[in-house]
Design an enzyme around this catalytic site. Structure first.
Site, PDB file in Angstrom:
ATOM      1  N   ASP A 192      -2.633  -8.341  -1.790  1.00 35.65           N
ATOM      2  CA  ASP A 192      -4.057  -8.034  -1.601  1.00 35.65           C
ATOM      3  C   ASP A 192      -4.889  -8.405  -2.827  1.00 35.65           C
ATOM      4  OD1 ASP A 192      -3.003  -7.028   0.711  1.00 35.65           O
ATOM      5  OD2 ASP A 192      -3.264  -4.929   0.164  1.00 35.65           O
ATOM      6  N   TYR A 243       4.860   3.805   3.980  1.00 33.72           N
ATOM      7  CA  TYR A 243       4.885   2.572   3.183  1.00 33.72           C
ATOM      8  C   TYR A 243       5.937   2.701   2.077  1.00 33.72           C
ATOM      9  CZ  TYR A 243       3.139  -1.478   0.608  1.00 33.72           C
ATOM     10  OH  TYR A 243       3.035  -2.696  -0.028  1.00 33.72           O
TER      11      TYR A 243
END
Ligand code: GLA
Length: 412
Positions: A192, A243
């Site tokens: 990201d 996650y």
């Protein structure tokens, strides 16, 4: 973060004038992203293929007049004052405001403060002087479009420019990711921040996360295909815990197979360690499924980049659909809402493929579609989605076309 019609640049500037009674010295912006394919592979040293999108976070900045750092988030209408930036420490406990230098892990402040603290460690003038800073964004918050990385990279770009420091986009991305790990408490991969820093107009970026080498891959012209973002408007609470759990399971699978990262695994090695196999060590069924996703997803990502280069959009679409199935069944990070969006999109003629994008458990799905099909998705998806899922009052699936854009920039 509410969507307003006013562009983030205007909002951030107006907030700066209102709070600090002067115009900003510098303005920087960094985009959100969608990942075309290569999901949960970045923290496994694998391959990803994201684009930067035309939604961005804008940061206005100037030196502070009193050596305290003042941050105002225009979209949240929230402000915070911070002491010397090199004194900031992350604090995972929930105690707030006990000491202004302790930043509550995961709070909105933690993203900006973490980046400033990391920069101040390298740039003493920043720590000594402090900054005035306002933030506004058109990246919807918590939708899986990397609003946090766009915030981090925009803050880093603005502050580095203010100091006059030249930091390579790669180092900037690493500094921001470190801030997200330590201050925001999210053990994310590099994708990201990297694409927010390094995105390129009309191109996707094939990133080999182990070496961090990146290759530009031209996107198809808008007359052939468009990238459609379909925001489910849901975010399931388990997202962050799951996650970290996936990361741990991948590490455990590596230990069983005697490798450093799943990038080094192959279908053959996986078969050797299949559950119940009479090998030196067998994977649990869950470890096996997770590793199978990473191995197959790396292969799909390289194949998709190749197909994109060759202009074979049917193949790209087929790989996107296979990626979604693997994320749903093997990696188990999809959710009913994302599955619905992908199913609905895949039925529309002219849609090459669709898949969830980002971490999962809500957020967005994307489709690669002809311009006609993209129009039809924007028109028909919200009602078809509403017919299958109960959404919070006043919300609806949000569907929009995006293009591949440039990464972070000083814009004024
Ligand atoms: C989140 C993380 C990324 C990546 C994706 C899944 O967006 O921030 O680093 O791991 O999930 O591909």
């Amino acid at each position: 973060m509410p969507f307003t019609d006013q562009p983030p640049l205007d909002r951030a500037r107006a907030a700066f004038l209102a709070h600090f009674a002067r115009p900003p010295r510098l303005v920087a912006a960094a985009p959100g992203r969608v990942n075309l394919i290569g999901e949960h592979t970045d923290y496994n040293d694998g391959f990803v293929l994201p684009i930067a999108i035309d939604r961005r976070t804008v940061v206005c900045i100037d030196w502070s007049l009193d050596s305290t750092t003042h941050i105002h988030a225009a979209d949240l209408n929230a402000s915070v004052d911070l002491p010397a930036l090199n004194s900031l420490r992350p604090d995972p406990s929930l105690s707030l405001d006990a000491d202004a230098a302790r930043i509550r892990t995961g709070s909105w402040v933690s993203y900006a403060a973490g980046v400033l603290a990391n920069l101040a460690a390298a740039l003493p003038t920043l720590a000594a002087r402090g900054v005035d800073l306002t933030i506004a964004s058109s990246v919807p918050l918590g939708s899986g479009l990397s609003s946090s990385a766009s915030l981090e990279v925009a803050v880093a770009t603005a502050a580095a420019a203010l100091v006059g420091a030249s930091i390579s986009p790669r180092d900037l991305a690493a500094l921001c990711r470190d801030a997200e790990h330590r201050f925001a408490g999210v053990p994310c991969g590099i994708m990201d921040q990297y694409i927010a820093a390094m995105g390129r107009h009309d191109h996707a970026l094939l990133i080999a996360c182990r070496t961090q080498a990146a290759e530009l891959v031209a996107m198809p012209g808008a007359d052939r295909a468009e990238v459609v973002v379909m925001d489910s408007r849901v975010k399931h609470a388990l997202a962050s815990g799951q996650y970290a759990e996936r990361r741990d399971t991948c590490r455990a699978a590596c230990r069983v197979m005697g490798i450093d990262s799943l990038r080094d695994a192959s279908p053959e090695l996986l078969a050797l360690h299949a559950p119940g196999a009479r090998s030196p060590a067998a994977l649990s069924p869950v470890e096996h499924a997770r590793a199978r996703h990473i191995i197959s997803e790396n292969a799909r990502t390289l194949a998709a980049a190749q197909a994109l280069r060759a202009g074979d959009l049917e193949e790209v679409g087929r790989l996107m659909l296979a990626s979604h199935s693997s994320l749903r069944d093997d990696y188990q990070v999809s959710c009913p809402e994302l599955d619905t969006l992908v199913d609905l999109a895949a039925q529309v003629p002219g849609v090459f493929g669709a898949r969830m994008t980002g971490g999962g458990f809500g957020g967005c799905a994307i489709a690669l579609a002809t311009p006609d099909a993209a129009e039809r998705l924007a028109r028909d998806i919200p009602a078809a989605y509403r017919a299958r899922h109960t959404l919070p009052r006043g919300t609806d699936a949000r569907v929009f076309v995006t293009t591949a854009c440039d990464g972070a920039r000083v814009i004024a």
